[in-house]
Design a protein around this motif. Structure first.
Motif, PDB file in Angstrom:
ATOM      1  N   THR A   1       0.855  -1.184   0.000  1.00 34.87           N
ATOM      2  CA  THR A   1       0.000   0.000   0.000  1.00 34.87           C
ATOM      3  C   THR A   1       0.889   1.232   0.000  1.00 34.87           C
ATOM      4  O   THR A   1       2.061   1.176   0.380  1.00 34.87           O
ATOM      5  N   VAL A   2       0.339   2.366  -0.440  1.00 30.58           N
ATOM      6  CA  VAL A   2       1.157   3.525  -0.790  1.00 30.58           C
ATOM      7  C   VAL A   2       0.617   4.799  -0.155  1.00 30.58           C
ATOM      8  O   VAL A   2      -0.598   5.002  -0.092  1.00 30.58           O
ATOM      9  N   VAL A   3       1.540   5.639   0.311  1.00 29.83           N
ATOM     10  CA  VAL A   3       1.237   7.024   0.687  1.00 29.83           C
ATOM     11  C   VAL A   3       2.114   7.927  -0.169  1.00 29.83           C
ATOM     12  O   VAL A   3       3.343   7.854  -0.094  1.00 29.83           O
ATOM     13  N   VAL A   4       1.491   8.756  -1.007  1.00 31.71           N
ATOM     14  CA  VAL A   4       2.217   9.713  -1.845  1.00 31.71           C
ATOM     15  C   VAL A   4       2.206  11.075  -1.170  1.00 31.71           C
ATOM     16  O   VAL A   4       1.145  11.564  -0.770  1.00 31.71           O
ATOM     17  N   LYS A   5       3.387  11.690  -1.027  1.00 29.38           N
ATOM     18  CA  LYS A   5       3.496  13.063  -0.531  1.00 29.38           C
ATOM     19  C   LYS A   5       3.958  13.926  -1.696  1.00 29.38           C
ATOM     20  O   LYS A   5       5.139  13.975  -2.022  1.00 29.38           O
ATOM     21  N   PRO A   6       3.008  14.614  -2.371  1.00 27.67           N
ATOM     22  CA  PRO A   6       3.411  15.444  -3.509  1.00 27.67           C
ATOM     23  C   PRO A   6       4.115  16.714  -3.037  1.00 27.67           C
ATOM     24  O   PRO A   6       4.051  17.089  -1.861  1.00 27.67           O
ATOM     25  N   SER A   7       4.747  17.393  -3.983  1.00 28.84           N
ATOM     26  CA  SER A   7       5.226  18.744  -3.704  1.00 28.84           C
ATOM     27  C   SER A   7       4.031  19.637  -3.419  1.00 28.84           C
ATOM     28  O   SER A   7       2.997  19.547  -4.089  1.00 28.84           O
ATOM     29  N   GLU A   8       4.179  20.510  -2.437  1.00 27.88           N
ATOM     30  CA  GLU A   8       3.088  21.433  -2.114  1.00 27.88           C
ATOM     31  C   GLU A   8       2.910  22.506  -3.184  1.00 27.88           C
ATOM     32  O   GLU A   8       1.920  23.248  -3.162  1.00 27.88           O
ATOM     33  N   LYS A   9       3.845  22.578  -4.148  1.00 30.92           N
ATOM     34  CA  LYS A   9       3.715  23.557  -5.231  1.00 30.92           C
ATOM     35  C   LYS A   9       2.777  23.083  -6.334  1.00 30.92           C
ATOM     36  O   LYS A   9       2.167  23.906  -7.025  1.00 30.92           O
ATOM     37  N   ASP A  10       2.690  21.777  -6.563  1.00 30.22           N
ATOM     38  CA  ASP A  10       1.790  21.239  -7.594  1.00 30.22           C
ATOM     39  C   ASP A  10       1.180  19.917  -7.110  1.00 30.22           C
ATOM     40  O   ASP A  10       1.517  18.836  -7.589  1.00 30.22           O
ATOM     41  N   PRO A  11       0.242  20.017  -6.167  1.00 28.64           N
ATOM     42  CA  PRO A  11      -0.258  18.833  -5.467  1.00 28.64           C
ATOM     43  C   PRO A  11      -1.447  18.135  -6.121  1.00 28.64           C
ATOM     44  O   PRO A  11      -1.826  17.035  -5.689  1.00 28.64           O
ATOM     45  N   SER A  12      -2.061  18.736  -7.134  1.00 28.73           N
ATOM     46  CA  SER A  12      -3.354  18.222  -7.607  1.00 28.73           C
ATOM     47  C   SER A  12      -3.240  16.976  -8.475  1.00 28.73           C
ATOM     48  O   SER A  12      -4.198  16.204  -8.574  1.00 28.73           O
ATOM     49  N   SER A  13      -2.091  16.765  -9.117  1.00 25.50           N
ATOM     50  CA  SER A  13      -1.936  15.582  -9.971  1.00 25.50           C
ATOM     51  C   SER A  13      -2.159  14.292  -9.193  1.00 25.50           C
ATOM     52  O   SER A  13      -2.820  13.363  -9.674  1.00 25.50           O
ATOM     53  N   SER A  14      -1.602  14.230  -7.994  1.00 28.93           N
ATOM     54  CA  SER A  14      -1.731  13.009  -7.193  1.00 28.93           C
ATOM     55  C   SER A  14      -3.181  12.758  -6.793  1.00 28.93           C
ATOM     56  O   SER A  14      -3.638  11.604  -6.758  1.00 28.93           O
ATOM     57  N   LEU A  15      -3.916  13.829  -6.496  1.00 31.29           N
ATOM     58  CA  LEU A  15      -5.334  13.656  -6.157  1.00 31.29           C
ATOM     59  C   LEU A  15      -6.122  13.172  -7.369  1.00 31.29           C
ATOM     60  O   LEU A  15      -7.022  12.337  -7.238  1.00 31.29           O
ATOM     61  N   TRP A  16      -5.808  13.695  -8.542  1.00 25.68           N
ATOM     62  CA  TRP A  16      -6.483  13.249  -9.763  1.00 25.68           C
ATOM     63  C   TRP A  16      -6.214  11.769  -9.995  1.00 25.68           C
ATOM     64  O   TRP A  16      -7.131  11.006 -10.346  1.00 25.68           O
ATOM     65  N   MET A  17      -4.979  11.338  -9.797  1.00 27.51           N
ATOM     66  CA  MET A  17      -4.657   9.920  -9.980  1.00 27.51           C
ATOM     67  C   MET A  17      -5.330   9.060  -8.915  1.00 27.51           C
ATOM     68  O   MET A  17      -5.715   7.912  -9.182  1.00 27.51           O
TER      69      MET A  17
END
Length: 276
Positions: free
Chosen positions: A172-188
Motif C-alpha cells: 500500500t502507498v502514501v504519496v506526498k506530492p510537492s506542495e507547489k503542484d499537489p493536484s496531480s496526485s489527487l487526480w490519480m
C-alpha cells in the motif's frame, strides 16, 4: 470573488480535509494567480493517512496477483484515455507547456504498463544442492505500507515510476506530492478509485516537512522512495535508514553532461539548454 478551492489529502478512496487548519497557496506560474490552497498536514493528519495504508495492507497483500493486475490494467486504460486531463493539471500548476506535460504523462504510463507484467517479475527461485544436501529458496513478498516523496518538476511521472510497481507487488502507498503542484496526485487517486482499487491502498498526504518527517520516522512505513535535491536526498536517506527503512533517495540529477574536446560545441550547448 470566491475563495480558491482547498486541495486536501486522500485516504480510503475519499477526500480527507485534515485537522491542522494550516494551508499554503498554489499558484498558476503563467499568471501568478492563486488557484488553490493546499492543506499542510499535522503529525496527527499524517498518522491518520498512514493508518489507512496500514489497515488496507493485509487484504491487498493477500489479493491474488491476477486480481491486482486486473486493477492495474483498468487504471492504465483510464489513464491512457484521459491523459490530456492530467497533462492540463500539470501545466496549470507546474507551468511546463502542454506538450511537455503530455510527454511526462506518457513516460509515467510506460511504467504502469511495465507493472502490468508483475506476475513474471514476482517469481521466486529454487536451487537444489546449493551446498551439500542444502536447497535454497527465494521468494518475493510485499513489504507493507510504503511512502513516495515526489518532486515539483515531475508531479505525475515520478510518483507513477514508484507507485505502479509498489501496488502491483502488493504494497500500500502514501504519496506526498510537492506542495507547489499537489493536484496531480489527487487526480490519480480518483482514477485508482474508478479502476476499482480497494480503500486505503493508494493514499495522498499533502504537506511540508512535518508530513515528510512523519513518513521518514513512523515505524509503519517500511520503505521510502524520494526524488529531489541532493541535500534533501541525504536528509531523507539518513533519517529513514536510522528508522530501519529501505530507502531510494535520488538527488542532484540536473541534466549533467560530459562534453569531450572533439564535440560540436554549438550542438552540445543547444542540447544542454534544451535538456535543462
Amino acid at each position: 470573488m470566491t475563495n480558491p478551492p482547498t486541495i486536501s489529502h486522500w485516504l480510503n478512496n475519499d477526500v480527507f480535509t485534515g485537522t491542522s487548519g494550516q494551508s499554503a497557496p498554489v499558484t498558476n506560474p503563467a499568471t501568478g494567480q492563486v488557484t488553490g490552497q493546499v492543506a499542510l498536514a499535522s503529525v496527527e493528519d499524517a498518522q491518520t493517512v498512514i493508518n489507512a495504508a496500514v489497515a488496507a495492507f493485509p487484504a491487498w497483500r493477500d489479493t491474488s496477483i491476477t486480481k491486482r493486475v486486473q486493477t492495474l490494467f483498468a487504471f492504465r486504460e483510464l489513464l491512457n484515455a484521459r491523459r490530456g486531463e492530467l497533462a492540463a493539471i500539470i501545466t496549470a500548476e507546474h507551468g511546463k507547456v502542454l506538450s511537455d506535460a503530455m510527454g511526462e504523462v506518457a513516460r509515467g504510463i510506460e511504467v504502469v504498463e511495465f507493472a502490468c507484467g508483475i506476475p513474471h517479475l514476482l517469481k521466486g527461485g529454487y536451487s537444489e544442492n546449493a551446498s551439500t544436501n542444502v536447497d535454497v529458496y527465494n521468494i518475493r513478498q510485499a513489504l507493507g505500507p510504503v511512502a513516495i516523496i515526489a518532486p515539483f518538476n515531475f508531479p505525475a511521472m515520478v510518483p507513477m515510476w514508484f507507485f505502479a510497481i509498489a501496488i502491483a507487488a502488493g504494497n500500500t502507498v502514501v504519496v506526498k506530492p510537492s506542495e507547489k503542484d499537489p493536484s496531480s496526485s489527487l487526480w490519480m487517486a480518483e482514477l485508482w478509485k474508478e479502476a476499482g482499487l480497494p480503500d486505503g491502498v493508494f493514499n495522498v498526504l499533502q504537506g511540508d516537512k512535518t508530513a515528510v518527517d512523519e513518513l521518514l520516522t513512523n515505524p509503519a512505513i517500511k520503505a521510502v522512495s524520494f526524488v529531489g535535491s541532493t541535500p534533501i536526498a541525504q536528509y531523507v536517506y539518513r533519517t529513514a535508514t536510522a528508522s530501519g527503512k529501505r530507502v531510494q533517495a535520488l538527488g542532484g540529477a540536473k541534466n549533467h553532461a560530459v562534453v569531450l574536446p572533439d564535440a560540436d560545441l554549438d550542438l552540445a550547448a543547444d542540447s544542454m539548454v534544451n535538456a535543462g
